[in-house]
Motif scaffolding. Sequence first.
Motif, PDB file in Angstrom:
ATOM      1  N   ILE A 505       0.888  -1.168   0.000  1.00  0.00           N
ATOM      2  CA  ILE A 505       0.000   0.000   0.000  1.00  0.00           C
ATOM      3  C   ILE A 505       0.918   1.208   0.000  1.00  0.00           C
ATOM      4  N   ARG A 506       0.677   2.125  -0.945  1.00  0.00           N
ATOM      5  CA  ARG A 506       1.545   3.302  -1.042  1.00  0.00           C
ATOM      6  C   ARG A 506       0.693   4.565  -0.928  1.00  0.00           C
ATOM      7  N   ASP A 507       1.347   5.622  -0.501  1.00  0.00           N
ATOM      8  CA  ASP A 507       0.662   6.909  -0.380  1.00  0.00           C
ATOM      9  C   ASP A 507       1.069   7.758  -1.570  1.00  0.00           C
ATOM     10  N   SER A 508       0.085   8.197  -2.330  1.00  0.00           N
ATOM     11  CA  SER A 508       0.380   8.997  -3.518  1.00  0.00           C
ATOM     12  C   SER A 508       0.719  10.426  -3.078  1.00  0.00           C
ATOM     13  N   ASP A 509       1.805  10.908  -3.621  1.00  0.00           N
ATOM     14  CA  ASP A 509       2.257  12.232  -3.208  1.00  0.00           C
ATOM     15  C   ASP A 509       2.829  12.914  -4.439  1.00  0.00           C
ATOM     16  N   LYS A 510       2.683  14.238  -4.479  1.00  0.00           N
ATOM     17  CA  LYS A 510       3.149  14.933  -5.693  1.00  0.00           C
ATOM     18  C   LYS A 510       4.657  14.805  -5.844  1.00  0.00           C
ATOM     19  N   VAL A 511       5.361  14.779  -4.714  1.00  0.00           N
ATOM     20  CA  VAL A 511       6.833  14.756  -4.788  1.00  0.00           C
ATOM     21  C   VAL A 511       7.345  13.328  -4.876  1.00  0.00           C
ATOM     22  N   ASN A 512       6.915  12.515  -3.925  1.00  0.00           N
ATOM     23  CA  ASN A 512       7.520  11.198  -3.828  1.00  0.00           C
ATOM     24  C   ASN A 512       6.541  10.241  -3.155  1.00  0.00           C
ATOM     25  N   ASP A 513       6.150   9.199  -3.885  1.00  0.00           N
ATOM     26  CA  ASP A 513       5.249   8.208  -3.270  1.00  0.00           C
ATOM     27  C   ASP A 513       6.032   7.374  -2.262  1.00  0.00           C
ATOM     28  N   VAL A 514       5.429   7.143  -1.100  1.00  0.00           N
ATOM     29  CA  VAL A 514       6.126   6.313  -0.110  1.00  0.00           C
ATOM     30  C   VAL A 514       5.250   5.127   0.264  1.00  0.00           C
ATOM     31  N   ALA A 515       5.921   4.046   0.700  1.00  0.00           N
ATOM     32  CA  ALA A 515       5.200   2.833   1.093  1.00  0.00           C
ATOM     33  C   ALA A 515       4.591   3.033   2.472  1.00  0.00           C
ATOM     34  N   ILE A 516       3.338   2.595   2.626  1.00  0.00           N
ATOM     35  CA  ILE A 516       2.700   2.600   3.951  1.00  0.00           C
ATOM     36  C   ILE A 516       2.951   1.251   4.616  1.00  0.00           C
ATOM     37  N   GLY A 517       2.847   0.196   3.854  1.00  0.00           N
ATOM     38  CA  GLY A 517       3.112  -1.137   4.396  1.00  0.00           C
ATOM     39  C   GLY A 517       3.310  -2.117   3.262  1.00  0.00           C
ATOM     40  N   THR A 518       4.017  -3.218   3.545  1.00  0.00           N
ATOM     41  CA  THR A 518       4.323  -4.210   2.512  1.00  0.00           C
ATOM     42  C   THR A 518       3.969  -5.597   3.020  1.00  0.00           C
ATOM     43  N   HIS A 519       3.415  -6.410   2.127  1.00  0.00           N
ATOM     44  CA  HIS A 519       3.101  -7.797   2.479  1.00  0.00           C
ATOM     45  C   HIS A 519       3.622  -8.691   1.364  1.00  0.00           C
ATOM     46  N   PHE A 520       4.297  -9.768   1.737  1.00  0.00           N
ATOM     47  CA  PHE A 520       4.809 -10.709   0.736  1.00  0.00           C
ATOM     48  C   PHE A 520       3.941 -11.959   0.736  1.00  0.00           C
ATOM     49  N   ILE A 521       3.561 -12.405  -0.457  1.00  0.00           N
ATOM     50  CA  ILE A 521       2.787 -13.645  -0.573  1.00  0.00           C
ATOM     51  C   ILE A 521       3.730 -14.704  -1.151  1.00  0.00           C
ATOM     52  N   ASP A 522       3.990 -15.738  -0.359  1.00  0.00           N
ATOM     53  CA  ASP A 522       4.860 -16.824  -0.817  1.00  0.00           C
ATOM     54  C   ASP A 522       3.996 -17.834  -1.563  1.00  0.00           C
ATOM     55  N   LEU A 523       4.238 -17.963  -2.866  1.00  0.00           N
ATOM     56  CA  LEU A 523       3.373 -18.815  -3.690  1.00  0.00           C
ATOM     57  C   LEU A 523       3.456 -20.283  -3.276  1.00  0.00           C
ATOM     58  N   ARG A 524       4.585 -20.698  -2.673  1.00  0.00           N
ATOM     59  CA  ARG A 524       4.697 -22.102  -2.266  1.00  0.00           C
ATOM     60  C   ARG A 524       3.739 -22.428  -1.133  1.00  0.00           C
ATOM     61  N   LYS A 525       3.388 -21.373  -0.354  1.00  0.00           N
ATOM     62  CA  LYS A 525       2.529 -21.628   0.807  1.00  0.00           C
ATOM     63  C   LYS A 525       1.053 -21.569   0.444  1.00  0.00           C
ATOM     64  N   ILE A 526       0.740 -21.046  -0.747  1.00  0.00           N
ATOM     65  CA  ILE A 526      -0.688 -20.965  -1.100  1.00  0.00           C
ATOM     66  C   ILE A 526      -1.007 -21.909  -2.253  1.00  0.00           C
ATOM     67  N   SER A 527      -0.139 -22.921  -2.447  1.00  0.00           N
ATOM     68  CA  SER A 527      -0.402 -23.905  -3.493  1.00  0.00           C
ATOM     69  C   SER A 527       0.215 -25.222  -3.066  1.00  0.00           C
ATOM     70  N   ASN A 528      -0.069 -26.269  -3.834  1.00  0.00           N
ATOM     71  CA  ASN A 528       0.514 -27.571  -3.537  1.00  0.00           C
ATOM     72  C   ASN A 528       0.721 -28.279  -4.865  1.00  0.00           C
ATOM     73  N   ASP A 529       1.942 -28.773  -5.107  1.00  0.00           N
ATOM     74  CA  ASP A 529       2.233 -29.311  -6.437  1.00  0.00           C
ATOM     75  C   ASP A 529       2.106 -30.829  -6.517  1.00  0.00           C
ATOM     76  N   GLY A 530       1.480 -31.447  -5.511  1.00  0.00           N
ATOM     77  CA  GLY A 530       1.365 -32.908  -5.529  1.00  0.00           C
ATOM     78  C   GLY A 530       0.244 -33.391  -6.428  1.00  0.00           C
ATOM     79  N   ASP A 531       0.015 -34.712  -6.421  1.00  0.00           N
ATOM     80  CA  ASP A 531      -1.067 -35.315  -7.222  1.00  0.00           C
ATOM     81  C   ASP A 531      -2.404 -34.694  -6.866  1.00  0.00           C
ATOM     82  N   LYS A 532      -2.604 -34.518  -5.546  1.00  0.00           N
ATOM     83  CA  LYS A 532      -3.879 -33.966  -5.090  1.00  0.00           C
ATOM     84  C   LYS A 532      -3.691 -32.513  -4.703  1.00  0.00           C
ATOM     85  N   GLY A 533      -2.791 -31.861  -5.389  1.00  0.00           N
ATOM     86  CA  GLY A 533      -2.468 -30.480  -5.038  1.00  0.00           C
ATOM     87  C   GLY A 533      -3.501 -29.496  -5.561  1.00  0.00           C
ATOM     88  N   PHE A 534      -3.170 -28.209  -5.463  1.00  0.00           N
ATOM     89  CA  PHE A 534      -4.092 -27.170  -5.939  1.00  0.00           C
ATOM     90  C   PHE A 534      -3.274 -25.979  -6.421  1.00  0.00           C
TER      91      PHE A 534
END
Length: 2027
Positions: A505-534
């Motif tokens: 989430i960033r704050d729009s600013d005329k001079v310089n946009d700055v980050a308000i907060g950052t979240h990382f989504i690890d794709l390995r943790k939200i999927s499963n590559d096995g036979d019965k994976g998703f």
Amino acid sequence: MMALTLHLKSVANLRGKGDRVAKVTFRGSSFYSRVVANWEEAAHFNEVFRWPLASRLDGSEMLEIQVYNYSKVFSNRLVGTFCMVLQKVAEEGQLELTDTLIDDNNTSLNTSVTIEIRYQPMDGTAALWNHGEHLDVPDDRDGMFTFETDSLLSGHSRGSGASAKRSLQGSIPTFRKSGKGVFAAMKLGKIRSSKDDYKKDEPAVLDMDDLDNKAMRLAGMLEPDAVSLASVTAVTTNISNKRSKPDIKMEPSSGRPVDYQISITIIEARQLIGLNMDPVVCVEIGDDKKYTSMKESTNCPYYNEYFVFDFHVPPDVMFDKIIKLSVIHSKNLLRSGTLVGTFKMDVGTVYCQPEHQFYHKWAILSDPVDITAGCKGYLKCDIAVVGKGDNIKTPHKANETDEDDIEGNLLLPEGIPAERQWARFYVKVYRAEGLPKMNTNIMANVKKALIGENRDLVDPYVQVHFSGQKGKTSVQKSSYEPVWNEQIVFTELFPPLCKRMKVQIRDSDKVNDVAIGTHFIDLRKISNDGDKGFLPTLGPAWANMYGSTRQYTLMDEHQDLNDGLGEGVSFRARLLLSVAVEILDTTSPEILSSTEVQMDSIANISENATGKTEEFFLFGAFLEATMIDRKIGDKPISFEITIGNYGNQIDGTSKPSWSRKKKDGENDDEDSELIQNSSEDEADEEGGLESVSCTPLMRPVITDRNYFHLPYFEKKPCVYIKSWWQDQRRRLYNSNMMDKIADKLEEGVNDVQEIIKTEKAFPERRLRGVLEELSVGCSRFVTLANKDLNQSGRTKLDRERLKSCMREMDNMSQQAKQMRTQVKKNTVKDKLKLVQNFLLRLRFLADEPQHSIPDVFVWMMSNHKRIAYARIPSKDILYSLVDEETGKDCGKVKAVFLKLPGKKGFGPAGWTVQAKLELYLWLGLNKQRKEFTSGLPNGFEEVKAAKTAPSLHSVPPVSLVYNMKQVFQLRAHMYQARSLFAADSSGLSDPFARVFFSTHSQVTEVLSETLCPTWDQLLVFDNVELFGEAGELRDDPPIIVVEIYDQDTVGKAEFIGRTFAKPAIKMCEEHYGPPRFPPQLEYFQIYRGNCTAGELLAAFELLQIGQGGATDLPPLEGPTDFERGPIIPVPLGIRPVLSRYRIEVLFWGLRDLKRVNLAQVDRPRVDIECAGRGVQSVLIPNYKKNPNFSTLVKWFEVDLPENELLHPPLNIRVVDCRAFGRYALVGSHAVTSLRRFLYCAPDKASSHWGSAGEIIVHVDSVEPAIRKMDTLVKLDATSDAVVKVDMLEEESDKERKKKKKKKGAADEEDETDESVLDWWSKYFASIETMKETLRAQEAAQAEVEEREDLEIAAEAADIKCDDPVRKGSRMRERNKEKRSAKDKKKCHAVDAAEKRTIKSKVDELMVYNKELETEYGDFEDWLHTFNLYRGKAGDDDEHALDDDRIVGRFKGSLCMYKLPLSEEITRDVGFDPNMGMFQSIPHNDPVNVLVRVYVVRATDLHPADINGKADPYVVVKLGKSEVKDKENYISKQLNPVFGKSFDIEATFPTESMLTVSIYDWDLVGTDDLIGETKIDLENRFYSKYRATCGISSAYSLHGYNIWRDPLKPSQILARLCKEGKIDAPQYGPGGKVKVANRTFVGPTEIEDENGLKKQTEEHLALMVLNHWEEIPRVGCRLVPEHVETRPLLNPDKPGIEQGRIEMWVDMFPMDTPAPGPAIEIAPRKPKRYELRVIIWNTDEVILEDDDYFTGEKSSDIFVRGFELRVIIWNTDDVILEDDAFLTGEKMSDIYVRGWLKGQQEDRQDTDVHYHSLTGEGNFNWRFVFPFDYLMAEEKIVISKKESMFSWDETEYKIPARLTLQVWDADHFSADDFLGAIELDLNRFPRGAKTSKQCSIDLIRNEQDLPSVSIFKQKRVKGWWPFVARDENDEMELTGKVEAELHLVTAEEAEKIPVGLGRNEPDPLEKPNRPDTSFMWFLGPLKSIRYFLWHNYRWLILKALGLILLLLMLGLFLYSIPGYLVKKMLGV
């Protein structure tokens, strides 16, 4: 409610008289009965035990009853065990029986037990597992029964002790949620689970401590936490029971920049899509771009270019960077070129690979603009990522065969399919809440005054980064709660090769946009590559974002935290988002083909989509606040607790609009079932309950000079906060269960490691127990997790994760059960590794990707400013009715250390504790609130807030007043510390220890100038007051903090490190005696930040002071050492038992001493000290002249502990003796472990080798011995076997011949001619051998792994064959992949073996792909090198290395043995008493030596010039001699072959450190150092491994393998025998030699230069030397003839390799005969060849042109080509390109073009065969290509200037490949490319004999067809196909060419010259072309005749016939009237 009830009635027929106690266990939960006192025959227990059940009773489950003889003092003794399978109980519901007990050996006893069991099943839904909340019994505070949970999941929960008040004898027991004050995260010496649980398969050896602990617990006092080695912990914030070093690899907190180097080699590209390309490769990492050179007119360019990128960034930033490889067509200065295809992968994926690298892998190129297009080609490359200290093992670079198996070597991590599909990644962003203000109030006030509206001060938008692309939503102006409802769509190949998605989430600013907060989504943790994976899926779920504190400042010092670097220190916002993935069908026509990021708007989402909002209640009690940093100590302090924005009083909360809405009538079923809500009126009263989130301000009180504490004493402040969140507790519950299993597993693994490390008995038993616990825990998880009643807000990921976790856990349970049976003494270490994999898997599974409740922050506030914080995950303090699901710190007192936020916490500031809190936290639903004080230490009264009426019971307290306190005395036995951090510039420290306990602190004395202080001091803390019940304190005492400081004369003491411990507790009624008291000394790891800083040896005991005061305590000895002041030493029972040892010291010499205070060291001396005793060396009178000692051996005697682990370190100090009796410390070294210097008496059995029978070793002369080393059998010194090592290979010779016939012409080799062989032949043959060995090792390892996999799979199948669904499908899939990989490895090994049999016999040497030192233990067989340190040690934070502190080296050795020594040793012949144990070592007088350094080559050098290359040359330095080879620099080369030898004369010891450096030559300015390597020649020279000159595998007098050593093998052997004091070798007839009791048989003839044979003994002697390790007592492996590979390092880039150098060193003493000349290893000069190619004909060339008149398709054919002489005879079936102008007929104007790869500028063309109408072309045209070729490397060598500005030529090595292309000539437009063929001149398919036989299969099935090499065949003629790719990327035949290839050497070419084309000399005859092959405008009539007549002759004939017919008819009609008239009139 389901339950199992056991009524234990009595135990009969007991032997003897005594107290009895019983333990009953079911599902891992144990109860102890009361103690039945003084019964003889029978014990009547008459007790009822009840287990509430969460799942149905399984008929296979077991109930276990154990009966013990109880003892108050000693361990309980097991009488017997009764185990019962509950099948009948499950069926019938009730059972009463009497049965016998069995003992440890499974023998039945007379003793019998009588029990009654009832099982109460429950129909309908499964009930929640519940500790008696539904039992209608009075609330018995003390609890009637102890409830011990030894299970894996609830190991932290304990009962409150047996009660004396028996109000309900034999009735239903009550259970009390206890835990009281167990500091779970820092439970340092956790209770080991009972060993009895896992000893069923072997005689039980009961652990005395264990049963003693049980006894103590039964006496009403829970088990003491005796400090074990588990108490060693690493801490900055939390204390955990992890003994290992805190993992700092990819932690989010590691925001500190680190050095990384990424090296990428672009080797070549193949099958690029496009015609006649000029490809360039662009390598892009982040914002850095580098380009290869351009290769012209080729679809398979060869580059072999090396690029290096250096980075200095935090690991998180590094691993998220994208590596992008793009191939661009015809890029130049003026245009950017067109993109052919790209490949993307993140750096983290490479770093996760084995060795952090991909080697020789093919990247699949795809087109980001058009996703419907398939593969655009392949790019072969190496990618390696090196962090500081990483060591990459590169496979050997020389003589690589091209890996043509592209499909099998794709650049993809294991498990990713080769065919990746395109997919859409949808990131849906709905809304955000709780944003902080991002603008100043001044601006807001101005706006309010001007516009009159009050607006939110933030303009947020969301930006998503993924796979190098970014997309962003619209900006929502002025909103703390923005709503977007937009989606960002990424198109990327699936599975993607980048692991994380970054949402900001960033704050729009005329001079310089700055980050308000950052979240990382690890794709390995939200999927499963096995036979019965998703597929990856997430949400809709809230993502909590953390970062800097919320107050707005213009320059936020913690802005990095908002960007996701480091641990966030405050809640910033939460964002509702979801992620979905859709696999695209690229064949459908309506699909968008671009990968541009797209933006769409989406529908709104309902309020309840993320779950029902519930009211949560957070309660916290501050029981203690100590160790407050003195900087803050002068102002009043308060503590604030926040959860999300609730409780945050400073930074302005922006609460969600729904937060205050009462949720009437929405009681969740589950919750109402869990706990009945409070009464109506209470609920109303609570409506006005205000949260209290801050403690009252209080001024700290001084503890000591460093720290303050808050005087809480009996009044403990409390805080409570109400907050509203979506109820997603199920996620956290499952996570908690897995975390607990993992914690228990980690503890068990640490225990096993400790047992192995300390060499205690039976580690396998503990490991079996660990596996048993794991198996039970996983099964329990499967039972508990599958009962989620609350469906609202469950996402797809929740459902899929649950399924996947249950499958994994079930699988893990089966595997653990299976593995438990395989754990044997010899397999413990292997199995332990597998268990550690389980642990990693568990930790991965436990990490919940979908957030729910935000983390809790505890802030220390002073003066309205936030000073220090601690962050506590909300799941850790979350309450659940089910014990396993409760957070590990919920309802427990926990030690919390506050730290400084952000970067302030890096470095020294982060080491100091800002404050230490004893904190109690509880978080749960508001309706479960009555439980919140259940875990507090008992004995308190609640104080409510003043404004609330006293009648309100439900209001939480604002403080607790304790009226119960206990008084203790703490005794801290501080014995010693070792390996402390060097805090002073002298390289030493002046350490003292400060011990903190509660609000007390004491210090030890200061010991000056030591890193290994022995304080031997007892610190006594009197009258320590602790609040709470005695039993609870005993169960879990507070933590002790020990800080070590360095005392400085000026300024404050400097921090060295910190450790934590728990005391052993003795209550006043307990006896002070064994086994628990007195406590044993133990080692505690000291940490400084994340780094270890030494170890502390100490013991701690906490003794309760009873009514009689301190006099009842064990007496203290008075101070014995009055010189040191009133210091009490450590008492005798605790200090270790000592024995007398003698330590002998060998003083050899000092080396490389640096200046001290600018003065050179002149008269050094070495002082040795150990445990207060020591010895000094003699003085070296003149260090410059001779740095060796004149007296070699001295000794001293010392008393040391019998336990080797407690041995103190030995200190070595070097001082310089100066004038006037002054001494200056030069440097020091601490030998931490003396174990390796312990003297072991030789085994007498092996030393009397004469008694053993003779052993005969046959070695025949067919092949050198070294080749067949693997057939040797290792022999015992005592064995008398006869071993034959036969090297006759007649059978294999036959096989070889057969194979040759099969293999075809390629392998029809002549035996290699001796005269052709040189040193390089030997080198390349050896490299092949090394590679084969590695392949064989890989194959063997693969087989072992496969066997293990099959075993586990087979056993798992046995265990659970009836349940096919849960068979761990993922494991199976992985096994498949593994198997295919392993099969591949095996095939490689087999192929290699086959090749090997064909290979000609060349003598070989050893090629080590590492330093020789690592192979031979640093050559420290008797002479050790100790580095001397001076100066302050650097911290990792400052990137200083210990190497910078080295000021010299002490050479010598130590020998330590117990006195008295047996006389046998000293009685040996020639025993010199002056030398002690150092017999037969050489003298250390100066020696003159000739040192010969051979430098073969360097690989992967770090580029030093702007162009990404270097101009390297070698510099060799030894002492004052320096040889620079500057004039022979190698231009623009990162893999230079030097082939140089350098001779230097040196004198040991003054000149013994050899430095070989590689410098970069620069035309202007100084030359730069690329890297250097240092070799200590002295250790090599004196080593028994004889590293002076390598022993070669064969002895010869001439040729490439000539003997190098001045001493012949027989002389060397005689000398070795003499030095080893064994008889001289005895040479006998028949080629025999006897050494010791070994007889060797071998050849005795040798050939001289003239081929004459003569007799010699040298072969025999050499054979003995090559097998010297088999000689008993004195044998060892001698250094063979070798080449070693050493890393090059640069002092400016410490720890990162700058390349590698291959070299070896020979040393020859000057007093021996002079050695011969140096071996010639100059690089082979490439041989000059000429390739002559004759193009005879073409056929079936496709027709491209339409004839201008006839419209016919024709091609003007010409062929292009190499002195390789290529004759182009014909082309055939060439496709026709042109349409005839008039007739539309297809034809082609064919010509052929050819060139040798890398020499495109020298390409040659045939003439044009015009108007080919059939695709046939006739040329009779010759190409001539002269080139230079390296036969050994199979490469063409080209030297050319890179550009017009280059100073000199650069040498390139390129594979020998001939390219032929067929073209259609056009006059006014560019020529059309029709097809091509590329022939590898070393192995290409044999041409077809006729055009008909020639097909596209020659190229498609190239691998399966017999191949030829032009270098062996010399002349080849045949037909080959031309191919091109069609629109569908399929290969199609576009023509055929008949060509003749003739290879001649330069000399032959001179003798028989030929002309180009059809020119003289040796001209070719003109081709016989058809008449149509002419230009139409030169002979128009001719061409018209040809075209018209040729194509339309029948039409013309018919037309002419018709015309004649018509004419005749016309004439007939014309003339008939006249004729008729005439006829009629009769004229």
